[in-house]
Motif scaffolding. Structure first.
Motif, PDB file in Angstrom:
ATOM      1  N   TYR B 339       9.114   0.715 -22.117  1.00 59.27           N
ATOM      2  CA  TYR B 339       9.590  -0.121 -23.229  1.00 59.27           C
ATOM      3  C   TYR B 339       9.411   0.995 -24.492  1.00 59.27           C
ATOM      4  CZ  TYR B 339      10.238  -3.304 -27.014  1.00 59.27           C
ATOM      5  OH  TYR B 339      10.775  -4.060 -28.108  1.00 59.27           O
ATOM      6  N   ASN B 340       8.471   1.546 -24.653  1.00 52.08           N
ATOM      7  CA  ASN B 340       8.230   2.368 -25.917  1.00 52.08           C
ATOM      8  C   ASN B 340       9.142   3.454 -25.667  1.00 52.08           C
ATOM      9  OD1 ASN B 340       6.234   0.760 -27.160  1.00 52.08           O
ATOM     10  ND2 ASN B 340       4.593   1.705 -25.991  1.00 52.08           N
ATOM     11  N   LEU B 343      12.538   2.259 -26.676  1.00 50.13           N
ATOM     12  CA  LEU B 343      12.737   1.739 -28.107  1.00 50.13           C
ATOM     13  C   LEU B 343      13.050   3.125 -28.935  1.00 50.13           C
ATOM     14  CD1 LEU B 343      12.665  -1.042 -29.342  1.00 50.13           C
ATOM     15  CD2 LEU B 343      10.458  -0.574 -29.733  1.00 50.13           C
ATOM     16  N   THR B 555      15.705   4.326 -21.860  1.00 48.15           N
ATOM     17  CA  THR B 555      17.036   3.373 -22.483  1.00 48.15           C
ATOM     18  C   THR B 555      18.284   3.304 -21.412  1.00 48.15           C
ATOM     19  OG1 THR B 555      16.419   4.293 -24.534  1.00 48.15           O
ATOM     20  CG2 THR B 555      18.666   3.224 -24.124  1.00 48.15           C
ATOM     21  N   TRP B 618      14.552  -6.058 -35.217  1.00 47.75           N
ATOM     22  CA  TRP B 618      14.474  -5.090 -34.336  1.00 47.75           C
ATOM     23  C   TRP B 618      15.321  -3.960 -34.215  1.00 47.75           C
ATOM     24  CZ3 TRP B 618      17.391  -4.159 -29.694  1.00 47.75           C
ATOM     25  CH2 TRP B 618      16.773  -3.454 -28.642  1.00 47.75           C
ATOM     26  N   LEU B 622      14.988   0.165 -34.929  1.00 50.73           N
ATOM     27  CA  LEU B 622      15.773   1.178 -34.383  1.00 50.73           C
ATOM     28  C   LEU B 622      16.555   2.313 -35.200  1.00 50.73           C
ATOM     29  CD1 LEU B 622      17.811  -0.369 -31.426  1.00 50.73           C
ATOM     30  CD2 LEU B 622      15.428   0.701 -31.490  1.00 50.73           C
ATOM     31  N   SER B 627      16.569   6.021 -33.857  1.00 49.76           N
ATOM     32  CA  SER B 627      16.692   5.994 -32.426  1.00 49.76           C
ATOM     33  C   SER B 627      17.971   6.118 -31.835  1.00 49.76           C
ATOM     34  CB  SER B 627      16.203   4.538 -32.048  1.00 49.76           C
ATOM     35  OG  SER B 627      16.067   4.451 -30.845  1.00 49.76           O
ATOM     36  N   THR B 629      18.758   4.994 -29.242  1.00 58.09           N
ATOM     37  CA  THR B 629      18.998   3.814 -28.559  1.00 58.09           C
ATOM     38  C   THR B 629      20.096   2.932 -29.178  1.00 58.09           C
ATOM     39  OG1 THR B 629      16.677   3.780 -27.980  1.00 58.09           O
ATOM     40  CG2 THR B 629      17.868   1.874 -27.495  1.00 58.09           C
TER      41      THR B 629
END
Lengths: 389, 652
Positions: B339-340, B343, B555, B618, B622, B627, B629
């Protein structure tokens, strides 16, 4: 339908002019104009090719194919493909000089199509002077100047005349007589232009140790692959890995590789010199020592010229996805290797290899579908001839 | 995903140049007692003058100079969050523009450098201690103390071959910002002195010169930016409050940098090996707590354990058995690590180093009990100092960088990892159906076309018919690109609430989609068209996922879990059976990024905040952290989702 098509085209051109204006602000103007002139010349070539194609099909009486080849204005398609190709736009934004090389190559083709011998010779000499590899284009250029534009194979015409020899005289149906006079003229002009260019270079380089040094620094640099900085080709990796005592051997192998393909292709495709030129350009852009996306932009544009003949090309979707995937992946791999340091050279080289493979598949597929097209023409005409009999 | 194929590292590799932990620690009582005094002074100074954040940097600088380091201040401004989604491809140096801000927003890092006695000054090791100069906590003082003890030792030793930089980073504007701005200035030499003049204007109000603490070292401390060589490694030292389950001091290692990049695995190995075998610390990684108690995970673990037992009873050579506890904890760590990484937000200030290709980890030491006695504190300082000494010594002895190939891995515990060669297989198996389905749909569509073409005899260009769906897909992806840029304009709206922002965003996106649909609407509806459309969609998804797996694997993995079933199953509801269309409806609903976000949150029992605002925050995090992502979500996932809906509603 045709009206709407032309409207669309006009709209596209207007949009492109706008786009050019926007790019001009940032990039170099010369390169933008070069791209635009290239596209115009490609369009003129395409129109010329289509007229010739329709003429020869009428002569053969292949009605079904006639309809197909009137489907698209191949010149417009090719010009638009060239201008809208992301690779062209990237090259333009990057202020690369490859649009100038492309312009010279297309100029020589245009001159040959229009039978303007001095122009063709000029384009050929300058293009070879700039990047050396267009030297091999001499074969399609001489064929174009000597016996005219692309036609279906010679045999078909002979068959046709054989079939109904009592009706017409064979001269009118057989336009393919190689004109030696023009070919010699072309070589004379080419010698003159080459001499002229060399004299100019010699004059301007007098202070910098002359022409010998220029040859060493330009052609020698291209032929001996001295610069091994990564590019989208495959040679840099190979020559970075190869042992020094094998280097000369592999240099010869790689350069001869291009020359090996020249003659067989010329024999097989001599009746379609423009297509032959496309194949040569594509092959040399795969195998040249410092390839760039600008070269790919040129041959993808030229591919549009044969849109009617290549209508049944297989794997088109596969090739498109492959090109898209590798072209998106290669900057990411480069970033991973050079900037983030988490990857290595193999990552980037893998995309370069995949790209080379896709290019080769494209060449093979287009040649085979062109041959298939010729075969279909042959079948069609023989059936027509039989019916007539 | 939770494959038991975790490769265990039996021992750190024994290379000729490095032998971890072989030398006996040299840190002495003197170093530690000095550090204790330093901590006391810090605390008393902080209690005396809570007002300005100037005295503490001065005190640290004084002590650094007394130990024999070269000291300099580094002033920086807090960087406001900017929206630059393509930052991933630009180098970090690209944005050195400084805004003209007021002097109050300056913070001061204190930098001390020890020149190596045996080095040529071309390489360095960085120690970072983040602290808040306005509101100094006891833990931050302790971490400064540990670094001080190590620094004090390193100033005297003779074996040092790389310079040591101690960065006391002023984290009043965020831990990451301080380190990142120091690194930016470190790597971009400014020759025009623009930044210096800017900072010098503020001296009057900031008053470093006017401070009357100790004027004797003022000549040594300069504002000129001091540098050592290229950084070999960086350690961020932090002290956490007491550990929860403790009969042992614990060490937390945080390693995820921006976009899921990890430091070299060797660095983590060195830290965890020295912590476990040298200092008897319990090394922990971050894990998802809610998974540890989950029943189904335990059940799977039991199955694996029994399978392992049976295998071993058959043949003692087979040792792939794994105990239930290990399996559950490994999975929880893996999910958290995944998850980290997915993200793309760094888990600490070590993330700033990764942008400059420097390996860095955050070591967060959490003591087992609170410090009520001086003896306990001294012991703790000894422990921390020895650990840092060992790590510095190991890195110091390296002749080149760490081995280059261990950057791509997922951690399941501090000494177990899944290498790229293993997890890529899982990912490739997951996405492998996509090109197969695309090819089969494509060839079916072409073939059925051919059958018709023989009758009507008009349809040439059949192998180019994919161009029409490709146009649609290009337009939708263009729409995705526009959607990803919309927040830039939404930020221009003054005084907006998160919920209204997200509603504006959604409505604008839908509006643009409708406009695109009206202008470039679908041409004549063909019977088999949806198959071609689906084929092109699936191949676009495949290219996008493969691209993303190279940029940020985690991702791509999570995205593929959502995207692949949706792309494979979806079919026009008129052509499909009821069950099939219901299934594809469920998958399409789950495939929407927002829904997937909330569903996953609920499934893992993570709850903070609620509603749309949380989703907005959230997303905001990002793009604040640049990011990749975010780009994936807007340019691959969202367009594919829209196309799936388009196929589902296709009137065939």
């Amino acid at each position: 339908m045709p009206v709407q098509c032309t409207m669309d085209l006009h709209f596209c051109y207007q949009f492109l002019v706008l786009l050019l204006l926007i790019i001009e602000v940032k990039g170099s103007q010369v390169i933008c104009y070069a791209d635009f002139i290239t596209a115009m010349l490609i369009r003129a070539i395409g129109q010329r090719l289509q007229v010739a194609d329709i003429q020869s099909l009428k002569l053969l009486g292949a009605g079904q194919f006639l309809k197909i080849s009137e489907n698209f204005q191949s010149g417009d398609v090719a010009a638009l493909v060239y201008l809208w190709n992301p690779l062209t736009i990237i090259t333009c934004l990057g202020c690369s000089t490859s649009p100038l090389e492309n312009l010279m190559i297309v100029l020589s083709l245009y001159g040959a199509c229009m039978r303007l011998v001095p122009l063709a010779a000029f384009g050929w000499v300058i293009a070879s002077h700039l990047s050396l590899y267009p030297v091999i284009l001499v074969i399609p250029l001489v064929l174009l100047i000597g016996c005219g534009l692309d036609t279906p194979p010679q045999k078909l015409f002979l068959q046709q005349t054989h079939g109904d020899d009592h009706k017409e005289t064979s001269e009118s149906l057989n336009p393919r007589i190689f004109s030696w006079r023009r070919a010699v003229l072309f070589f004379l002009w080419a010698t003159a232009w080459a001499f002229y260019v060399l004299v100019l270079c010699g004059l301007s380089l007098k202070e910098y140790s002359g022409l010998g040094e220029m040859f060493k620094r330009t052609y020698g640099f291209i032929l001996s692959v001295e610069d091994l900085s990564p590019n989208i080709g495959v040679l840099w990796y190979f020559f970075a890995e190869v042992f020094d005592f094998f280097r000369d051997f592999f240099l010869i192998v790689f350069h001869i590789n291009i020359l090996f393909m020249v003659l067989p292709l010329a024999v097989r495709l001599h009746h379609r010199p423009c297509f032959l030129a496309f194949v040569y350009i594509a092959i040399s852009s795969v195998l040249k020592s410092y390839p760039s996306v600008g070269d790919s932009a040129l041959y993808l544009g030229l591919l549009g010229l044969f849109v009617n003949a290549l209508a049944d090309m297989q794997f088109s979707f596969f090739l498109f996805s492959g090109y898209l995937g590798t072209l998106l992946l290669s900057p990411v791999m480069h970033n991973l290797w050079i900037w983030r340091g988490t990857g290595n050279a193999n990552f980037y080289f893998a995309t370069a290899m995949a790209y080379a493979c896709f290019q080769i598949i494209l060449v093979v597929e287009s040649v085979s579908s062109m041959l298939k097209h010729d075969r279909a023409l042959k079948q069609d005409t023989t059936t027509v001839a039989k019916k007539l009999q | 995903m939770d494959s038991p194929a975790e490769s265990e590292i039996p021992k750190p590799k024994q290379r000729p140049i490095i032998r971890i932990g072989s030398s006996s620690p040299m840190i002495s009582d003197q170093d530690v007692s000095r550090a204790s005094r330093f901590i006391d002074e810090l605390n008393s100074l902080y209690l005396e003058s809570r007002s300005s954040g100037i005295e503490i940097p001065r005190l640290i600088a004084l002590h650094m100079a007394n130990l024999g380091g070269e000291v300099s201040y580094h002033k920086f401004q807090s960087q406001p969050n900017k929206f630059h989604p393509l930052h991933f491809f630009t180098s970090p140096n690209a944005e050195t523009n400084r805004g003209n801000e007021t002097c109050e927003s300056y913070a001061t890092n204190t930098v001390g450098i020890i020149r190596a006695s045996r080095g040529d000054g071309k390489e360095s090791i960085v120690l970072v201690t983040p602290y808040n100069s306005v509101n100094l906590s006891q833990n931050e003082a302790l971490s400064l103390g540990i670094a001080y003890a190590a620094f004090s030792l390193l100033a005297q030793v003779t074996w040092l071959a790389k310079d040591i930089i101690w960065l006391a980073a002023d984290s009043q504007y965020g831990q990451y910002n301080s380190v990142a701005s120091w690194l930016r200035d470190y790597h971009t030499p400014s020759f025009d002195g623009f930044g210096k003049v800017d900072a010098a204007n503020c001296h009057g109000s900031n008053g470093i010169q006017e401070s009357n603490l100790d004027m004797s070292i003022e000549t040594e401390v300069s504002d000129t930016f001091r540098r050592a060589g290229t950084m070999a490694a960086a350690l961020v030292i932090k002290v956490a409050s007491t550990s929860e389950d403790g009969n042992q001091d614990a060490l937390n290692i945080y390693a995820e940098a921006s976009n899921g990049q990890m430091p070299n695995l060797d660095l983590i190995n060195v830290v965890s090996y020295l912590a476990v075998h040298g200092q008897g610390l319990q090394v922990k990684m971050e894990k998802l707590v809610s998974l540890i108690d989950s029943k189904w995970l335990k059940f799977i673990g039991e199955v694996f354990e029994s399978v392992g037992k049976i295998a071993r009873s058959l043949n003692p050579q087979l040792k792939f058995g794994i105990s239930v506890k290990d399996y559950v904890e490994g999975s929880a760590t893996l999910v958290s690590s995944l998850y980290n990484q997915a993200l793309g937000v760094p888990t600490g200030s070590h993330g700033a180093f990764r942008d400059y290709q420097v390996d860095a980890v955050t070591m967060e030491i959490s003591p087992k009990i609170t410090f009520n006695s001086l003896g306990r504190q001294t012991e703790f300082l000894f422990q921390g100092g020895r650990l840092i000494e060992g790590i510095v010594r190991s890195v110091n002895n390296l002749l080149e960088k760490f081995h280059q190939s261990f950057f791509l891995y997922l951690l399941t515990s501090s000494n177990k990892f899944i290498s790229v060669g293993v997890y890529m297989i899982a990912f490739l198996l997951l996405v492998a159906p996509l090109p197969v389905v695309a090819a089969s749909l494509f060839s079916d569509a072409i073939k059925s076309d051919e059958d018709k073409a023989t009758s009507s005899d008009s349809n040439s260009y059949k192998s180019w018919r994919w161009l029409y769906p490709a146009k649609t897909i290009f337009l939708i992806h263009l729409w995705g690109a526009i959607v990803s840029l919309l927040p830039y304009f939404i930020y221009k709206i003054p005084d907006s609430q998160p919920t209204s922002n997200i509603l504006i965003w959604a409505s604008l996106s839908i509006f643009i989609l409708t406009v695109l649909h009206l202008f470039f609407g679908p041409h004549t509806c063909h019977l088999q068209e949806w198959a071609l459309l689906k084929s092109v969609t699936v191949s676009a998804a495949f290219i996008g996922l493969c691209l993303m797996s190279v940029i940020n694997f985690a991702t791509a993995e999570i995205g593929a879990l959502l995207l692949v079933p949706m792309c494979l199953v979806v079919k026009p509801w008129r052509a499909a059976r009821k069950v099939h269309s219901a299934l594809s409806l469920v998958l399409v609903v789950l495939g929407f990024p927002g829904v997937a976000f909330f569903v996953l949150k609920a499934a893992f029992g993570v709850q903070n905040g609620s509603g749309l605002a949380e989703f907005w925050y959230w997303l905001e995090s990002l793009w604040a952290w640049n990011s990749a992502t975010y780009i994936y979500l807007c340019m691959v996932h969202l367009p594919c989702w829209v196309l799936c809906i388009y196929i589902l509603l296709h009137p065939c």
